[in-house]
Design a protein around this motif. Structure first.
Motif, PDB file in Angstrom:
ATOM      1  N   THR A 162       0.245  -0.783   0.004  1.00 43.51           N
ATOM      2  CA  THR A 162       0.097   0.150   0.118  1.00 43.51           C
ATOM      3  C   THR A 162       0.870   1.179  -0.183  1.00 43.51           C
ATOM      4  O   THR A 162       0.899   2.367  -0.388  1.00 43.51           O
ATOM      5  CB  THR A 162      -1.304  -0.210   1.160  1.00 43.51           C
ATOM      6  OG1 THR A 162      -1.965  -1.025   1.492  1.00 43.51           O
ATOM      7  CG2 THR A 162      -1.973   1.122   0.886  1.00 43.51           C
ATOM      8  N   LYS A 200       3.648   1.521  -1.591  1.00 40.10           N
ATOM      9  CA  LYS A 200       4.132   1.803  -2.291  1.00 40.10           C
ATOM     10  C   LYS A 200       3.746   1.955  -3.593  1.00 40.10           C
ATOM     11  O   LYS A 200       3.997   3.516  -4.303  1.00 40.10           O
ATOM     12  CB  LYS A 200       5.182   0.002  -2.679  1.00 40.10           C
ATOM     13  CG  LYS A 200       6.129   0.080  -4.292  1.00 40.10           C
ATOM     14  CD  LYS A 200       6.035  -1.724  -3.924  1.00 40.10           C
ATOM     15  CE  LYS A 200       7.905  -1.348  -4.925  1.00 40.10           C
ATOM     16  NZ  LYS A 200       7.661  -2.775  -5.587  1.00 40.10           N
ATOM     17  N   GLU A 201       2.430   1.830  -3.536  1.00 47.31           N
ATOM     18  CA  GLU A 201       1.659   2.128  -4.782  1.00 47.31           C
ATOM     19  C   GLU A 201       0.959   4.111  -4.079  1.00 47.31           C
ATOM     20  O   GLU A 201       1.220   4.545  -5.291  1.00 47.31           O
ATOM     21  CB  GLU A 201       0.148   1.497  -4.375  1.00 47.31           C
ATOM     22  CG  GLU A 201       0.469  -0.077  -4.880  1.00 47.31           C
ATOM     23  CD  GLU A 201       0.991  -0.092  -5.960  1.00 47.31           C
ATOM     24  OE1 GLU A 201       0.453   0.710  -7.312  1.00 47.31           O
ATOM     25  OE2 GLU A 201       1.219  -0.782  -6.665  1.00 47.31           O
ATOM     26  N   LEU A 202       1.051   3.917  -3.039  1.00 53.63           N
ATOM     27  CA  LEU A 202       0.763   5.597  -2.474  1.00 53.63           C
ATOM     28  C   LEU A 202       2.053   6.689  -2.718  1.00 53.63           C
ATOM     29  O   LEU A 202       1.363   7.451  -3.255  1.00 53.63           O
ATOM     30  CB  LEU A 202       0.381   5.759  -1.234  1.00 53.63           C
ATOM     31  CG  LEU A 202       0.469   6.483  -0.637  1.00 53.63           C
ATOM     32  CD1 LEU A 202      -0.702   7.888  -1.587  1.00 53.63           C
ATOM     33  CD2 LEU A 202       0.122   6.648   0.802  1.00 53.63           C
ATOM     34  N   LYS A 239       4.525   5.985  -5.263  1.00 45.80           N
ATOM     35  CA  LYS A 239       3.931   6.155  -6.872  1.00 45.80           C
ATOM     36  C   LYS A 239       3.419   6.632  -7.490  1.00 45.80           C
ATOM     37  O   LYS A 239       4.077   7.783  -8.063  1.00 45.80           O
ATOM     38  CB  LYS A 239       3.839   4.486  -7.590  1.00 45.80           C
ATOM     39  CG  LYS A 239       4.778   3.665  -7.101  1.00 45.80           C
ATOM     40  CD  LYS A 239       5.132   2.140  -7.960  1.00 45.80           C
ATOM     41  CE  LYS A 239       6.272   0.826  -7.880  1.00 45.80           C
ATOM     42  NZ  LYS A 239       5.001  -0.276  -8.846  1.00 45.80           N
ATOM     43  N   SER A 240       2.190   6.822  -6.486  1.00 47.69           N
ATOM     44  CA  SER A 240       1.413   8.175  -7.427  1.00 47.69           C
ATOM     45  C   SER A 240       1.986   9.038  -6.608  1.00 47.69           C
ATOM     46  O   SER A 240       1.540   9.795  -7.519  1.00 47.69           O
ATOM     47  CB  SER A 240      -0.002   7.690  -6.448  1.00 47.69           C
ATOM     48  OG  SER A 240      -1.203   8.249  -6.622  1.00 47.69           O
ATOM     49  N   LEU A 241       2.363   9.630  -5.677  1.00 47.43           N
ATOM     50  CA  LEU A 241       2.457  10.903  -4.853  1.00 47.43           C
ATOM     51  C   LEU A 241       3.747  11.521  -5.764  1.00 47.43           C
ATOM     52  O   LEU A 241       3.645  12.150  -5.799  1.00 47.43           O
ATOM     53  CB  LEU A 241       2.941  10.602  -3.534  1.00 47.43           C
ATOM     54  CG  LEU A 241       1.681  10.646  -2.468  1.00 47.43           C
ATOM     55  CD1 LEU A 241       2.246  10.319  -1.353  1.00 47.43           C
ATOM     56  CD2 LEU A 241       1.144  11.695  -2.709  1.00 47.43           C
ATOM     57  N   THR A 292       3.969  10.839  -8.379  1.00 42.80           N
ATOM     58  CA  THR A 292       3.884  10.980 -10.636  1.00 42.80           C
ATOM     59  C   THR A 292       2.961  12.549 -10.232  1.00 42.80           C
ATOM     60  O   THR A 292       3.074  13.242 -10.555  1.00 42.80           O
ATOM     61  CB  THR A 292       2.449  10.125 -10.926  1.00 42.80           C
ATOM     62  OG1 THR A 292       3.212   8.662 -10.886  1.00 42.80           O
ATOM     63  CG2 THR A 292       2.159  10.453 -12.002  1.00 42.80           C
ATOM     64  N   LYS A 293       2.048  12.509  -8.894  1.00 45.40           N
ATOM     65  CA  LYS A 293       1.639  14.045  -8.801  1.00 45.40           C
ATOM     66  C   LYS A 293       2.279  15.202  -8.443  1.00 45.40           C
ATOM     67  O   LYS A 293       2.308  16.234  -8.479  1.00 45.40           O
ATOM     68  CB  LYS A 293       1.027  13.834  -7.550  1.00 45.40           C
ATOM     69  CG  LYS A 293      -0.933  12.864  -7.599  1.00 45.40           C
ATOM     70  CD  LYS A 293      -1.388  12.981  -6.543  1.00 45.40           C
ATOM     71  CE  LYS A 293      -2.839  12.035  -6.947  1.00 45.40           C
ATOM     72  NZ  LYS A 293      -3.552  11.762  -5.869  1.00 45.40           N
ATOM     73  N   ARG A 294       3.652  14.794  -7.839  1.00 47.12           N
ATOM     74  CA  ARG A 294       4.902  15.335  -7.173  1.00 47.12           C
ATOM     75  C   ARG A 294       5.244  16.167  -8.847  1.00 47.12           C
ATOM     76  O   ARG A 294       5.416  17.065  -8.874  1.00 47.12           O
ATOM     77  CB  ARG A 294       5.516  15.091  -6.629  1.00 47.12           C
ATOM     78  CG  ARG A 294       7.168  16.023  -6.194  1.00 47.12           C
ATOM     79  CD  ARG A 294       6.480  17.366  -5.842  1.00 47.12           C
ATOM     80  NE  ARG A 294       8.819  17.781  -5.951  1.00 47.12           N
ATOM     81  CZ  ARG A 294       9.089  17.405  -5.243  1.00 47.12           C
ATOM     82  NH1 ARG A 294       9.178  16.580  -4.214  1.00 47.12           N
ATOM     83  NH2 ARG A 294      10.171  17.985  -5.254  1.00 47.12           N
ATOM     84  N   GLU A 338       3.391  16.454 -12.103  1.00 53.64           N
ATOM     85  CA  GLU A 338       2.746  17.204 -12.237  1.00 53.64           C
ATOM     86  C   GLU A 338       2.186  17.911 -11.497  1.00 53.64           C
ATOM     87  O   GLU A 338       2.472  19.627 -12.114  1.00 53.64           O
ATOM     88  CB  GLU A 338       0.835  16.481 -12.509  1.00 53.64           C
ATOM     89  CG  GLU A 338       0.913  15.186 -12.727  1.00 53.64           C
ATOM     90  CD  GLU A 338      -0.145  14.197 -12.973  1.00 53.64           C
ATOM     91  OE1 GLU A 338      -0.447  14.765 -11.778  1.00 53.64           O
ATOM     92  OE2 GLU A 338      -0.483  13.065 -13.764  1.00 53.64           O
TER      93      GLU A 338
END
Length: 561
Positions: free
Chosen positions: A406, A408-410, A412-414, A416-418, A420
């Motif tokens: 969980t 790790k997925e978070l 990766k998402s953060l 990507t958002k960082r 952007e």
């Protein structure tokens, strides 16, 4: 000189239109006075009310230059919500007070709060309704910043000042929001990275502690266990074959001893084994081995073929030995002493030594295979225990890795958002994001926004007529005097003998004339007072003008309140 009597008009006493005309004639003064006062007040208000001028500045909301599918903005895209937020930041008491001091507005304000409230009421932010863009995504919006004042020049300047404030505040807020988003995501990434490192160390320590019993090693353990079972089966087979071989060699050596004991003559030098006996024993051993081999393998198996070939060769050798043994007695008869001497010293038998060597090898092989079986069984026990403990460790490892996956997925998402958010921040710094631009600055208005003086006059005229009619009706309802003979006859039970007309003398006429003059003066004075009062009320009363000026409906309006 007495005044001649006035004739009594019977037609004026009848009902219907004649009655109404009689009432109007009799109450004409009462009807005129309210009409004059109300109409004078309305005309005075229409004349003395100040004109309000509204100046509007047209602002274009440009979408970001780079498409949103490449760079996602970090600022809310709802233009109405943006305008509301900007209005809350711009229309603060501090800024509004500064603007009023700059342009000298609302000098008669009682307090700062009254000044701020009046200015907020005069400011309007209106989002224009672009009907042709409904139902599809539009890249731009239009909104107006308007300000209403008694001076058209001041209204235009204040409207342009407010437009500039909206443009500056929008750019500042977008840059601040983009930078704050990027900073927040960076902080979250640092915290989450430390958490991931801690979880990775825990998982690594757990795997090192339970190496060999992990779920990902289950297939390897299964394959290794299958291989060990095959090795165990092969070791059992080798042990069985070595044991059988040792048994056969032991039996063969026993038969050789029995043969030697029964066929050889007693001698001081001991028994002697002939080559025929050795070949016969060897042949018997090979036949037994061939019989056991054929029980497990087919006739085309290499070992079976080899044993058959050895038996065939050995049978030929045995036959040759028998022929040689048959010719041996004749030679012995020609030299008896020599033969006897030779038998007393038997030559060494290489075959017996080979059987002994093979027996030792078979014994060693049996022991080695037995030790190999014990080692394989120990390894099988180890891998069996690993497989038995695998479900337990799988559950424990799942608990450890669940939070790790969980996180790790978070992460990766953060991450990507960082990225952007960083691009969005760079976009705002380079002024490539959404921005406001004045496409039509506020100009001097051509016509006042209010009040509508002609409409006000019409309303005053209607109110004057209504007041006049109400006064007449009220007076008729209050007056209880008799005006006609029919009213007396219907009200009193006494008979009416005659009707005496009104008798007016010269004194009465003079008194009436004086009364009329005083009444005219009083009415004139009252009209002057009404006009003055209207001037006092209407002079520089922008609130009253705003109240009397209807507002046009807007699709989306953000007021300064």
């Amino acid at each position: 000189m007495p005044t001649p009597p006035t004739a009594y008009d019977e037609t004026a006493k009848g009902p219907g239109l004649s009655g109404l005309l009689e009432i109007l004639r009799r109450r004409r003064v009462l009807a005129v006075l309210p009409f004059l006062f109300v109409l004078t007040a309305a005309v005075s208000l229409a004349v003395f009310l100040p004109s309000l001028w509204t100046a509007r500045s047209l602002v274009l909301v440009n979408r970001q230059a780079i498409p949103e599918r490449y760079v996602t903005p970090t600022v809310q895209a709802d233009i109405e919500a943006r305008l509301l937020t900007l209005s809350q930041e711009i229309l603060t008491p501090e800024r509004l007070t500064q603007i009023t001091r700059q342009y000298g507005l609302y000098r008669n304000a009682r307090s700062t709060d009254d000044l701020v409230d009046r200015m907020r009421k005069d400011i309007r932010i209106e989002l224009m309704d672009q009907r042709e863009q409904r139902g599809r995504e539009s890249r731009s919006f239009l909104f107006t910043v308007s300000y209403t004042a008694a001076n058209p020049v001041v209204a235009a300047r204040v409207a342009n000042t407010l437009s500039s404030l909206y443009i500056e505040e929008n750019g500042r807020q977008r840059e601040q929001a983009a930078a704050s988003t990027s900073e927040f995501l960076g902080t979250q990434l640092r915290d989450l990275r430390e958490k991931l490192q801690t979880q990775e160390r825990q998982i690594t320590a757990y795997k090192e502690k339970n190496l060999g019993e992990l779920p990902e090693q289950k297939d390897v353990n299964l394959r290794t266990l299958e291989r060990l079972q095959q090795q165990l089966q092969l070791a059992h087979e080798n042990n069985r074959r070595a044991t059988e071989r040792r048994q056969m060699l032991t039996n063969a050596l026993g038969e050789i001893d029995t043969t030697v004991a029964t066929t050889a003559a007693p001698s001081a030098a001991g028994p002697s084994v002939t080559p025929a006996d050795t070949a016969a024993a060897r042949l018997n051993l090979l036949r037994q081995e061939l019989a056991m081999t054929q029980t497990r393998f087919s006739d085309r198996y290499p070992d079976v073929v080899q044993l058959k070939e050895q038996i065939r060769v050995l049978e030929a050798k045995v036959e040759a030995e028998k022929q040689a043994a048959a010719a041996l007695p004749k030679a012995v008869a020609g030299a008896p002493k020599r033969i006897g001497r030779d038998l007393r010293v038997p030559p060494e038998n290489a075959y017996v030594a080979s059987l002994m060597t093979q027996l030792d090898q078979a014994t060693v092989e049996a022991k080695t295979s037995a030790e190999e079986i014990r080692g394989i069984n120990a390894q099988i026990a180890v891998y069996t225990r690993r497989l038995e403990n695998t479900p337990k460790h799988e559950q424990e490892l799942a608990i450890l890795t669940r939070d790790y996956d969980t996180s790790k997925e978070l992460f990766k998402s953060l991450l990507t958002k960082r990225g952007e958010a960083d691009m969005a921040s760079e976009l705002e710094l380079r002024q490539k994001g959404e921005n406001f631009r004045v496409i039509e600055p506020a100009r001097l208005p051509e016509r006042p926004a209010g009040p509508n003086r002609f409409r006000l006059l019409l309303v005053g005229l209607a109110l004057a007529i209504g007041a006049s009619g109400a006064a007449v009706v009220l007076a008729e309802q209050v007056d209880t005097s008799f005006r006609r003979v029919d009213e007396i006859r219907s009200s009193l039970p006494l008979p009416v003998l005659s009707a005496i007309p009104r008798i007016t003398t010269e004194q009465d006429r003079a008194r009436t004339l004086r009364q009329r003059r005083w009444a005219t003066a009083a009415v004139g004075f009252g009209l002057v007072v009404v006009a003055g009062t209207s001037f006092v009320v209407a002079h520089d009363n922008q609130g009253l003008v705003t109240l009397l000026t209807p507002q046009a409906p807007q699709t989306a309006t953000t007021s300064g309140r």
